[in-house]
Scaffold this active site. Structure first.
Site, short mmCIF file in Angstrom:
data_model
loop_
_atom_site.label_atom_id
_atom_site.label_comp_id
_atom_site.label_asym_id
_atom_site.label_seq_id
_atom_site.Cartn_x
_atom_site.Cartn_y
_atom_site.Cartn_z
N ARG A 4 -0.51 14.51 13.10
CA ARG A 4 0.36 14.12 11.98
C ARG A 4 0.60 15.34 11.11
O ARG A 4 -0.02 15.50 10.06
CB ARG A 4 -0.24 12.95 11.20
CG ARG A 4 -0.23 11.68 12.03
CD ARG A 4 -0.79 10.52 11.29
NE ARG A 4 0.11 9.95 10.31
CZ ARG A 4 -0.16 8.85 9.62
NH1 ARG A 4 -1.29 8.21 9.82
NH2 ARG A 4 0.70 8.39 8.73
N PRO A 5 1.51 16.20 11.55
CA PRO A 5 1.76 17.43 10.81
C PRO A 5 2.39 17.16 9.45
O PRO A 5 2.92 16.07 9.21
CB PRO A 5 2.74 18.19 11.72
CG PRO A 5 3.37 17.15 12.58
CD PRO A 5 2.38 16.02 12.71
N ILE A 6 2.33 18.15 8.56
CA ILE A 6 3.03 17.99 7.28
C ILE A 6 4.02 19.14 7.07
O ILE A 6 4.37 19.47 5.94
CB ILE A 6 2.08 17.83 6.08
CG1 ILE A 6 1.16 19.02 5.93
CG2 ILE A 6 1.25 16.58 6.18
CD1 ILE A 6 0.60 19.04 4.51
N ASP A 7 4.47 19.70 8.21
CA ASP A 7 5.41 20.82 8.13
C ASP A 7 6.70 20.46 7.39
O ASP A 7 7.31 21.30 6.72
CB ASP A 7 5.74 21.33 9.55
CG ASP A 7 6.25 20.21 10.45
OD1 ASP A 7 5.62 19.13 10.49
OD2 ASP A 7 7.28 20.40 11.11
N LEU A 8 7.13 19.20 7.50
CA LEU A 8 8.40 18.83 6.85
C LEU A 8 8.25 18.76 5.33
O LEU A 8 9.18 19.11 4.59
CB LEU A 8 8.91 17.50 7.41
CG LEU A 8 9.16 17.48 8.92
CD1 LEU A 8 9.49 16.08 9.41
CD2 LEU A 8 10.28 18.46 9.30
N ARG A 68 -4.94 10.45 4.14
CA ARG A 68 -3.89 11.47 4.29
C ARG A 68 -2.90 11.44 3.12
O ARG A 68 -2.40 12.48 2.71
CB ARG A 68 -3.10 11.22 5.58
CG ARG A 68 -3.83 11.47 6.84
CD ARG A 68 -2.92 11.18 8.01
NE ARG A 68 -1.63 11.81 7.83
CZ ARG A 68 -1.36 13.06 8.13
NH1 ARG A 68 -2.28 13.83 8.64
NH2 ARG A 68 -0.15 13.56 7.91
N CYS A 124 -5.29 12.45 13.06
CA CYS A 124 -5.96 11.16 12.90
C CYS A 124 -5.83 10.40 14.21
O CYS A 124 -5.18 10.88 15.15
CB CYS A 124 -5.42 10.38 11.72
SG CYS A 124 -3.81 9.73 11.95
N LYS A 178 0.83 -1.21 0.00
CA LYS A 178 0.00 0.00 0.00
C LYS A 178 0.87 1.26 0.00
O LYS A 178 0.62 2.19 -0.77
CB LYS A 178 -0.90 0.00 1.24
CG LYS A 178 -1.59 1.33 1.50
CD LYS A 178 -2.49 1.28 2.71
CE LYS A 178 -1.83 1.62 4.02
NZ LYS A 178 -1.61 3.05 4.28
N ASN A 179 1.87 1.28 0.87
CA ASN A 179 2.63 2.52 1.06
C ASN A 179 3.59 2.82 -0.09
O ASN A 179 4.19 3.90 -0.13
CB ASN A 179 3.37 2.50 2.41
CG ASN A 179 2.39 2.62 3.57
OD1 ASN A 179 1.22 2.93 3.37
ND2 ASN A 179 2.88 2.37 4.77
N ARG A 198 -8.91 -0.25 4.41
CA ARG A 198 -8.03 0.74 3.77
C ARG A 198 -6.69 0.10 3.41
O ARG A 198 -6.04 0.54 2.45
CB ARG A 198 -7.77 1.91 4.73
CG ARG A 198 -8.95 2.85 4.90
CD ARG A 198 -8.54 4.07 5.70
NE ARG A 198 -7.15 4.38 5.40
CZ ARG A 198 -6.23 4.67 6.30
NH1 ARG A 198 -6.52 4.72 7.57
NH2 ARG A 198 -4.99 4.91 5.93
C1 UD1 Z 1 4.22 6.57 6.57
C2 UD1 Z 1 3.31 5.40 6.37
C3 UD1 Z 1 2.77 4.91 7.70
C4 UD1 Z 1 3.91 4.65 8.68
C5 UD1 Z 1 4.82 5.85 8.77
C6 UD1 Z 1 6.05 5.60 9.62
C7 UD1 Z 1 2.35 5.86 4.19
C8 UD1 Z 1 1.13 6.20 3.38
N1 UD1 Z 1 2.20 5.81 5.52
O1 UD1 Z 1 3.43 7.64 7.11
O2 UD1 Z 1 2.04 3.70 7.46
O3 UD1 Z 1 3.36 4.38 9.96
O4 UD1 Z 1 5.29 6.23 7.45
O5 UD1 Z 1 6.79 4.54 9.11
O6 UD1 Z 1 3.40 5.59 3.66
N2 UD1 Z 1 6.21 14.25 10.91
C9 UD1 Z 1 6.27 15.60 11.19
N3 UD1 Z 1 6.11 16.47 10.15
C10 UD1 Z 1 5.89 16.07 8.86
C11 UD1 Z 1 5.84 14.69 8.59
C12 UD1 Z 1 6.00 13.80 9.64
O7 UD1 Z 1 6.47 16.00 12.34
O8 UD1 Z 1 5.78 16.93 7.97
C13 UD1 Z 1 6.35 13.28 12.01
C14 UD1 Z 1 5.12 12.40 12.16
O9 UD1 Z 1 4.11 13.03 12.96
C15 UD1 Z 1 5.69 11.16 12.80
C16 UD1 Z 1 7.08 11.06 12.16
O10 UD1 Z 1 7.38 12.37 11.67
O11 UD1 Z 1 5.83 11.38 14.18
C17 UD1 Z 1 7.20 10.07 11.03
O12 UD1 Z 1 6.15 10.32 10.08
P1 UD1 Z 1 6.29 9.94 8.54
O13 UD1 Z 1 7.47 9.07 8.34
O14 UD1 Z 1 6.17 11.18 7.73
O15 UD1 Z 1 4.97 9.08 8.32
P2 UD1 Z 1 4.00 9.12 7.08
O16 UD1 Z 1 4.77 9.32 5.82
O17 UD1 Z 1 2.85 10.02 7.38
#
Ligand code: UD1
Length: 420
Positions: A121-125, A92, A116, A22-23, A399
């Site tokens: 689950r921020p997307i600031d990065l 997401r 969620c 899926k991912n 999902r």
């Molecule tokens: C992806 C996977 C999810 C998995 C996760 C960690 C998909 C669709 N989902 O989620 O199944 O559990 O990797 O292996 O591939 N963070 C920030 N800011 C950001 C982005 C992330 O602070 O902009 C934090 C998140 O809140 C979390 C950590 O970084 O604490 C890791 O998140 P991330 O690796 O980005 O997970 P996803 O890509 O959302």
């Protein structure tokens, strides 16, 4: 709404075939928007999330055919540049169209995903990475409004407080393939799904090196070619079935998977006492031996994945002794614990650590699934519990697991789907 009804106590045996990841599939489908050439994807899992991503790229202008795990995508022209809230709220990972739209159209408007069940689950990065590459981003009325005159290669640092981000690494990588100059993502996430997306982009004719390490190098190129690409097997689905064999004290064969992607999961099963035989693309799991408590520390790849922590909590709840799970990636990811405790599990949560005192048995109960992996954990617990377990709200599970109950039934489990 639908629910699973499980009669516990059945042993599993035989073989299960693992679907595509899926991912990987979700960002690869989004990345296919980069080109007006034809894209054929094989081994695409038939999941609700995949259908949602298909709906989104169709909204943006893609012509799509999806039949028996083969997905054909052709996007001669991008017709819209917005990812509406109604689609993003369902999934997401819709944010992956941001990188592709910026690369192809230089603008995008993507609804903010919000939180969620597993915590903020921020997307600031993602935003930081794209800004470094010359994208103007404003947040307006719940949308990310992004535009750029020219994406330009740069050294991009997207490390957050929890370490590297899978999503941000992939989004920046997709945006960077057509940027002017060279982009270096450091530190980059090195999950197998990141490698898969990079390999897909290279198969399209782009130029990425270093995938699988913490430093990814992308040389911008403007043209792509027709591409046919097969998605890697889902390591979390494989890990979930391995745990199903362990929790039911059974022996099964997991086929069409990639054992190398499961090193930490299989290593932890062995430490617990489960027999593991690794073939080239199959795994034999033998859960009939004596098991021991274990300590799990969740970490980014190649560490123990957060997406397997809930299933291991279900397993450890019936392994004698005291086990611990330390969740370091998502703050609120122990939702399954309360439901497992309703089945008789002895679990205490202390901050980001769960302490599990193994009990001799679990009993069937009415349970509410809260998120994708928690749902899988509750089903696994139901397989071994005494009596009947009903798991509600299984739309979470749909999902991310293809035909979960059918695959389990073929292995000998007593599980059926019905309307609530
Ligand atoms: C992806 C996977 C999810 C998995 C996760 C960690 C998909 C669709 N989902 O989620 O199944 O559990 O990797 O292996 O591939 N963070 C920030 N800011 C950001 C982005 C992330 O602070 O902009 C934090 C998140 O809140 C979390 C950590 O970084 O604490 C890791 O998140 P991330 O690796 O980005 O997970 P996803 O890509 O959302």
């Amino acid at each position: 709404m639908q629910q699973f009804v499980i009669e516990g106590g059945m042993k599993l045996s035989g073989e299960v075939i693992i679907s595509g990841a899926k991912n990987s599939a979700l960002p690869i489908i989004a990345a296919s928007l980069l080109t007006d050439k034809k894209v054929v994807l094989e081994n695409v899992p038939d999941l609700v999330d995949v259908r949602t991503m298909i709906e989104l790229i169709q909204h943006l202008g893609a012509d799509v055919m999806f039949d028996r795990h083969v997905l054909r995508i052709h996007t001669p022209k991008i017709k819209k540049i917005d990812a509406p809230y109604d689609i993003v709220r369902k999934m997401r990972a819709s944010y992956y169209v941001l990188g592709a739209l910026l690369a192809r159209e230089k603008k995008a408007k993507v609804s903010l995903p919000g939180g969620c069940a597993i915590g903020p689950r921020p997307i600031d990065l993602h935003i930081k990475g794209l800004r470094t590459m010359g994208v103007n981003i404003e947040i307006e009325e719940g949308f990310i409004n992004a535009h750029t005159r020219q994406l330009s290669g740069h050294e991009v640092n997207i490390e957050g407080p929890k370490g590297t981000s899978v999503g941000a690494t992939i989004n920046v990588m997709i945006a960077a393939v057509q940027a002017k100059g060279e982009t270096i993502i450091s530190p980059a996430a090195c999950e197998p799904e990141v490698i898969d997306v990079a390999n897909f982009l290279n198969a399209m004719g782009f130029d990425i090196t270093g995938q699988g390490t913490h430093r990814i190098n992308i040389k911008g190129k403007s043209s792509a070619t027709d591409v046919k690409y097969s998605i890697i097997p889902d390591r979390i689905e494989a890990g979930t079935f391995a745990t199903a064999a362990a929790i039911t004290r059974s022996s099964i064969t997991i086929k069409d998977c990639c054992p190398d992607h499961l090193t930490s999961i299989l290593g932890k099963l062995e430490e617990i006492g489960v027999g593991v035989g690794r073939g080239e693309n199959n795994i034999v799991v033998n859960g009939t031996r004596q098991m021991h408590a274990a300590n799990i520390f969740v970490a980014t790849y190649p560490g123990f994945p957060t997406d397997m922590q809930a299933q291991f909590m279900a397993l450890l709840s019936i392994v004698r002794g005291t086990s611990t799970i330390k969740e370091t990636i998502f703050e609120n990811r122990f939702m399954q614990a309360l439901e497992l405790m309703r089945m008789g599990a002895d679990i205490t949560i202390e901050g980001n650590t769960a302490v599990i005192n193994g009990v001799d048995k679990l009993s069937g109960a009415y349970l509410m699934a809260s998120d994708l992996r928690a749902s899988a954990a509750l089903v696994l617990a139901g397989l071994v519990a005494k009596g009947r377990t009903v798991v509600r709200r299984i739309y979470h599970l749909d999902r991310g697991y293809e035909k979960f109950e059918i695959k389990l039934r073929r292995l000998g489990a007593s599980i059926k789907r019905q309307s609530e």
